[in-house]
Design an enzyme around this catalytic site. Structure first.
Site, PDB file in Angstrom:
ATOM      1  N   GLU A 169       0.824  -1.048   0.105  1.00 41.50           N
ATOM      2  CA  GLU A 169      -0.230   0.481   0.113  1.00 41.50           C
ATOM      3  C   GLU A 169       0.660   1.200   0.565  1.00 41.50           C
ATOM      4  O   GLU A 169       1.328   2.004   1.613  1.00 41.50           O
ATOM      5  CB  GLU A 169      -0.899  -0.126   1.323  1.00 41.50           C
ATOM      6  CG  GLU A 169      -2.143  -0.846   1.159  1.00 41.50           C
ATOM      7  CD  GLU A 169      -3.580  -0.815   1.795  1.00 41.50           C
ATOM      8  OE1 GLU A 169      -3.599   0.183   2.776  1.00 41.50           O
ATOM      9  OE2 GLU A 169      -3.953  -1.833   2.484  1.00 41.50           O
ATOM     10  N   GLU A 198      -5.347  -8.570  -0.050  1.00 37.65           N
ATOM     11  CA  GLU A 198      -5.634  -8.458   1.514  1.00 37.65           C
ATOM     12  C   GLU A 198      -7.597  -7.864   0.648  1.00 37.65           C
ATOM     13  O   GLU A 198      -8.062  -7.018  -0.254  1.00 37.65           O
ATOM     14  CB  GLU A 198      -5.241  -7.053   2.277  1.00 37.65           C
ATOM     15  CG  GLU A 198      -4.530  -7.302   2.481  1.00 37.65           C
ATOM     16  CD  GLU A 198      -3.979  -6.245   3.676  1.00 37.65           C
ATOM     17  OE1 GLU A 198      -4.457  -4.996   3.971  1.00 37.65           O
ATOM     18  OE2 GLU A 198      -2.673  -6.087   3.569  1.00 37.65           O
TER      19      GLU A 198
END
Ligand code: NOJ
Length: 479
Positions: A196, A385
């Protein structure tokens, strides 16, 4: 749990419940919605959020260790000094994965365990922990997927270079990546570089909610993002140079997911264009080897300074794209002309889960991988995720009936199934998270686990969602 009769609901016969009663109306069904035969079901965690043992076996401090001890940064005033004590309980935690029947596990390696000073002398005991973890996973038939950077930058690099504000950190990251890849690629076949980028840059350097807690002007933010992209690319090269042949490498990114508000060909095209432009600072640059004209024009004087060499490194070929998918970031309609798009506002009543930011929009799970596959002809995607926080309550019988988490997962998986059944090349899916853990600035207040963790006793208890996920894995289908 209350019995039906206690709730005033009449009981029905088992026969009728099964739909086998001759008098029951039959509905044709196209279920089960099965996934491709070799689909990889997994769960995910990250080092800082679960390991604890921050001063054990020569680990150096990370920017998060420093940050959590500053006053007022973490909502419940907690730290991750102990967290889930996974460093000492990893064997028990591997059994939790096994009990789900999951075949894959995504975890991260703490850079400051391996290089306490960020560069220079490695700390052998640091990598030893991950070697033990890998052995344990493999002995239990679980395939390890390793992330090299899940935000725990060695504090020494923050002090020395200003962390990601300097390209020295990009180079240090590549050295660390090559060192680790050489030593784990006999057992780890998939390596994620950076987790991320979008969140860590925005929250770490823009709003200051995450470590290192800076609030920089846009020009500096763009520079930091460029260094992270460069760090990713240099790490890909270092992994190729040091890992065993066949090791697969890619990013794990939370892209801006743009969804056609109404699914028409024009809106779908607009959502694709928006996805390309809104991710231009990172994933688009990785996959195209350039910053888009739109990005450079919009950034103007704030655009990052870069060389052709930088762009070549950033776009080093990758083997897959990892996507963290939680929510719709933008609903999009077509603009005035064919290469234009309009972003729609979110209504105040738009629903969200326990975390305010976590909007419910299961179709994000379809569009994110579809856009990536379509825009850049990507042939391999992992959903690195997906999951949700929930205000889990322990019932009188000691169980957690997290039907909201099951609702969330079922709906996102339904859209993932739409993607795989249409041929979008998604090969794996990792629930965030295996167990409740340290949710960054939210501390232990937001719970994302399939297993509940009592942080006083470190007891792990499966929630109802763990049973749901076990069933999904066993059937290789969403139901
Ligand atoms: C994404 C991050 O990678 C992870 O660390 C975090 O806990 C989850 N989102 C939930 O916020």
């Amino acid at each position: 749990m209350a019995a039906w009769s206690a709730l005033g609901i009449p009981t029905i016969s088992a026969e009728a419940a099964e739909g086998t009663s001759t008098s029951a109306t039959q509905f044709p069904t196209n279920r089960p919605a099965t996934f491709p035969p070799d689909f990889l079901w997994g769960t995910a965690t990250s080092a800082y959020q679960i390991e604890g043992a921050v001063n054990v076996d020569g680990r150096g401090p990370s920017i998060w260790d420093r940050f959590v001890h500053l006053k007022g940064k973490i909502i419940d005033h907690s730290t991750a000094d102990v967290a889930n004590d996974h460093y000492h309980r990893y064997r028990e935690d591997v059994q939790l994965i096994k009990e789900l029947g999951a075949k894959a596990y995504r975890f991260s390696i703490a850079w400051p365990r391996v290089f306490p000073e960020g560069t220079g002398m490695p700390n052998p005991k640091g990598l030893d922990f991950y070697q033990r973890l890998l052995d344990e996973l493999l002995a239990n038939g679980i395939e390890p997927f390793a992330t090299l950077y899940h935000w725990d930058l060695p504090q020494a690099l923050q002090d020395r270079y200003g962390g990601w504000r300097s390209r020295d950190t990009s180079k240090a990251f590549a050295d660390y990546a090559g060192y680790v890849a050489e030593r784990i690629s006999d057992r780890v076949k998939h390596i994620f570089t950076i987790n991320e980028c979008a969140r860590m840059v925005q929250a770490g350097f823009g709003t200051g909610i995450d470590a290192p807690g800076l609030m920089l002007p846009q020009k500096e933010i763009n520079k930091v993002r460029h260094h992270v992209a460069l760090g990713h690319g240099l790490a890909v090269q270092a992994i190729r140079a040091h890992a065993r042949a066949g090791t697969k490498v890619g990013p794990a990114e939370n892209i801006e997911i743009c969804i056609p508000a109404i699914e028409t060909p024009a809106n779908i095209r607009a959502a694709e264009i928006a996805t390309r432009e809104l991710n231009a600072g990172y994933l688009t640059a990785i996959l195209e080897g350039k910053y888009t004209d739109g990005f450079l024009t919009y950034a103007g004087a704030n655009a990052p300074k870069f060389t052709a060499e930088d762009l070549a490194a950033i776009s080093s070929p990758i083997d897959f794209v990892g996507l963290n998918v939680y929510m719709p970031n933008q609903y999009v309609v077509a603009g005035e002309n064919s290469n234009d798009f309009a972003l729609l506002p979110f209504a105040a009543t738009y629903p969200h889960m326990d975390s305010n930011w976590l909007r419910i929009g299961p179709e994000a799970m379809y569009w994110a991988p579809r856009h990536v596959a379509k825009l850049w002809n990507v042939k391999s995607i992992h959903i690195t995720e997906n999951g949700t926080s929930a205000a889990d309550q322990v019932s009188a019988d000691g169980k957690v009936y997290d039907v909201d988490r099951i609702m969330y997962l079922r709906n996102y998986l339904t859209h993932l199934h739409r993607a795989t059944s249409e041929g979008v090349p998604v090969q794996g899916y990792f629930v965030w998270s295996l167990m409740d853990n340290f949710e960054w600035a939210d501390g232990y207040d937001k719970r994302f686990g399939l297993y509940r963790v009592d942080f006083q006793t470190q007891r792990r208890t499966p929630k109802l969602s763990a049973s749901y996920y076990r069933e999904v894995i066993q059937r290789n289908a969403v139901m």
